[in-house]
Write an enzyme that holds these catalytic residues in place. Structure first.
Site, PDB file in Angstrom:
ATOM      1  N   TRP A   1       7.415  62.380  51.363  1.00  0.00           N
ATOM      2  CA  TRP A   1       6.553  62.110  50.816  1.00  0.00           C
ATOM      3  C   TRP A   1       7.628  62.414  49.173  1.00  0.00           C
ATOM      4  O   TRP A   1       7.426  63.612  49.064  1.00  0.00           O
ATOM      5  CB  TRP A   1       5.732  63.250  50.224  1.00  0.00           C
TER       6      TRP A   1
ATOM      7  N   ARG B   1       2.971  64.950  43.245  1.00  0.00           N
ATOM      8  CA  ARG B   1       1.530  64.662  42.265  1.00  0.00           C
ATOM      9  C   ARG B   1       2.386  64.869  40.893  1.00  0.00           C
ATOM     10  O   ARG B   1       2.624  66.247  40.900  1.00  0.00           O
ATOM     11  CB  ARG B   1       0.632  65.440  42.571  1.00  0.00           C
TER      12      ARG B   1
ATOM     13  N   GLU C   1      -3.250  65.014  58.506  1.00  0.00           N
ATOM     14  CA  GLU C   1      -2.477  66.381  57.576  1.00  0.00           C
ATOM     15  C   GLU C   1      -3.769  67.167  57.665  1.00  0.00           C
ATOM     16  O   GLU C   1      -4.581  67.175  57.934  1.00  0.00           O
ATOM     17  CB  GLU C   1      -2.434  65.906  56.146  1.00  0.00           C
TER      18      GLU C   1
ATOM     19  N   GLU D   1      -2.133  76.762  51.165  1.00  0.00           N
ATOM     20  CA  GLU D   1      -2.812  76.243  50.650  1.00  0.00           C
ATOM     21  C   GLU D   1      -2.890  77.610  49.501  1.00  0.00           C
ATOM     22  O   GLU D   1      -4.511  77.889  48.989  1.00  0.00           O
ATOM     23  CB  GLU D   1      -3.175  74.853  49.957  1.00  0.00           C
TER      24      GLU D   1
ATOM     25  N   GLU E   1       4.068  72.259  44.431  1.00  0.00           N
ATOM     26  CA  GLU E   1       3.300  70.917  43.556  1.00  0.00           C
ATOM     27  C   GLU E   1       2.496  71.415  43.473  1.00  0.00           C
ATOM     28  O   GLU E   1       1.850  72.794  42.783  1.00  0.00           O
ATOM     29  CB  GLU E   1       3.002  69.953  45.169  1.00  0.00           C
TER      30      GLU E   1
END
Length: 279
Positions: free
Chosen positions: A56, A60, A141, A146, A243
């Protein structure tokens, strides 16, 4: 020593050192070194980790990933978020550490992490790299945790434990479908950016994933069986990432410049697989 003080000390020890759940009868936990690191050196162990994920690459917007955001010092893996100049699409540098090994499967995975205090994520998760030549093909995933250390929206990712499973399915006509399944929320106390916590996951089998916080079981996730009866059976890479989210207001340049707030710390990551006791 009083019982209350003894219990407090025990909880501190568990939080600092981690604790695998009791193995099934006839089995024992064995450390999986490919996905374990104490981060006690002075540089990232490139035999185990990429400083910028090759799976990745960009992230984002407005944040992207830069290898320069990643360091190992003072016994910690550190991802320092900062202002990124000279790019119209991306103006924040985050980080995405990814494992070199790609065969994380059933087992116990845990990381001791302290989140940054800005409105970016601090995460610990796993994902497979799809074979796009397959038809159909899937990306799976597993989000162990998170968190967001400073909330600017109404969603609480600072004191609520968020874990999820996602299946990204592409059929032979290129049509994409996503199926997600999480668990009940659990409280993170103290908040994720104020203290280190051990975030753990027992990936039991293709249908069962148990989530742990500071050595204590919290809830079970059952991935969607919309596409297959055994949905989560693909080996994965491990990721430790910071992120931005499209639903959260990004940090300001002033917040990104504050070294007391802008860094996510990983004290260690440890992984285990089950083997019969006689092996």
């Amino acid at each position: 020593m009083g019982n209350t003080m003894l219990l407090t000390l025990l909880l501190v020890v568990v939080a600092a050192y981690g604790q695998t759940p009791p193995p099934p009868e006839g089995f024992r936990w064995v450390k999986n070194e490919s996905f374990s690191d104490e981060f006690d050196g002075e540089v990232l162990d490139t035999t185990k980790w990429y400083a910028r994920s090759p799976y990745w690459v960009n992230g984002r917007p407005p944040a992207t990933f830069r290898a320069g955001s990643v360091s190992v010092k003072e016994g910690k893996l550190q991802i320092k978020n900062s202002v990124l100049d000279g790019d119209k699409k991306y103006n924040i540098a985050g980080g995405a550490v990814a494992s070199v090994a790609k065969d994380a499967l059933y087992g116990y995975y845990e990381a001791r992490m302290k989140a940054s205090s800005i409105s970016m994520s601090s995460t610990f998760w796993m994902k497979n790299k799809p074979d796009t030549k397959e038809c159909p093909f899937e990306v799976q995933e597993l989000d162990i945790v998170e968190v967001v250390g400073q909330q600017k929206t109404g969603w609480d990712f600072r004191t609520n434990l968020k874990s999820n499973t996602h299946i990204f399915y592409t059929d032979c006509d290129g049509e994409k479908t996503v199926k997600s399944a999480g668990g009940t929320e659990a409280k993170i106390d103290p908040p994720a950016d104020e203290a280190y916590h051990v975030y753990g996951c027992w990936w039991v089998d293709a249908n069962t994933i148990k989530i742990y916080l500071d050595g204590e079981y919290q809830f079970t996730m059952n991935p969607s069986t919309h596409f297959r009866d055994t949905p989560f059976n693909k080996p994965m890479y491990m990721h430790m990432v910071t992120e931005t989210y499209n639903w959260e207001t990004p940090p300001t340049p002033e917040e990104l410049a504050d070294d007391t707030k802008n860094t996510t710390y990983y004290d260690w990551v440890r992984s285990y697989t089950l083997l019969p006791v006689d092996q």
